[in-house]
Design a protein around this motif. Structure first.
Motif: not given
Length: 192
Positions: A57-66, A103-108, A114-120
């Motif tokens: 998790f990227d704390t500055a961007k509030k985003s998931f790398n994986s 579950f395996e994230m493909k993109s965020y 908030e956000g959208k996590m797409k995965g398998d």
């Protein structure tokens, strides 16, 4: 000029990676849950008691790398042992043959808190793409000075897509169990 551009790119990349961290689940404050309609009139809630996740998790961007997760199907708990045994059987999860779902994230795609996590999502050996809504991302330092992140994952799947096909027709119309399953996962994790 090319040297300056390369140096600037390296600095940006380094700063971006500096805020990315691996987090480990705080299982005492995490819940892997689901809701399904029963007899077409009410919701039945359940959860899984054995699971794990890898979170970058990227704390500055509030985003998931994986983000990846594994759930042990044998650990299902709806509060009724007879129903849980049925859910572990071949009619549903077939836990003996398929002990884990993943579950395996493909993109965020981040959007503030908030956000959208797409995965398998893989259940019973069947893999399908899913989109999970990520809500209420919050970060804090705990009592021991550790960085923590919390968030909620929400989504819907059609259980028929994963060969969870057992059902029973009702005399007055409808079925015993809806095809749609709502997923609600509340996560709290601590920086490693």
């Amino acid at each position: 000029m090319k040297l300056v551009t390369r140096l600037a790119s390296a600095v940006v990349l380094t700063l971006g990676l500096a805020n990315a961290s691996e987090f480990t689940l705080d299982k005492a404050h995490t819940n892997v849950g689901f809701t399904v309609k029963h007899l077409m009139i009410t919701n039945v809630n359940g959860s899984f008691k054995a699971y794990d996740a890898n979170i970058d998790f990227d704390t500055a961007k509030k985003s998931f790398n994986s983000f990846s997760a594994t759930v042990e199907t044998q650990s299902i708990d709806t509060g009724i042992e007879k129903r849980d045994d049925h859910l572990r059987s071949e009619d549903f999860f077939f836990s003996e043959m398929f002990p884990k779902m993943t579950f395996e994230m493909k993109s965020y795609e981040a959007d503030g808190d908030e956000g959208k996590m797409k995965g398998d999502l893989t259940i019973r050996g069947i893999t399908k793409p899913v989109t999970l809504e990520v809500e209420d991302i919050a970060m804090i330092k705990d009592f021991d000075g550790n960085n923590r992140v919390g968030f909620t994952l929400k989504g819907k799947i059609n259980r028929m897509d994963y060969d969870l096909k057992w059902n029973k027709a009702l005399e007055f119309g409808g079925v015993a169990v809806s095809d749609e399953v709502k997923i609600v996962v509340d996560v709290q994790a601590k920086e490693k």
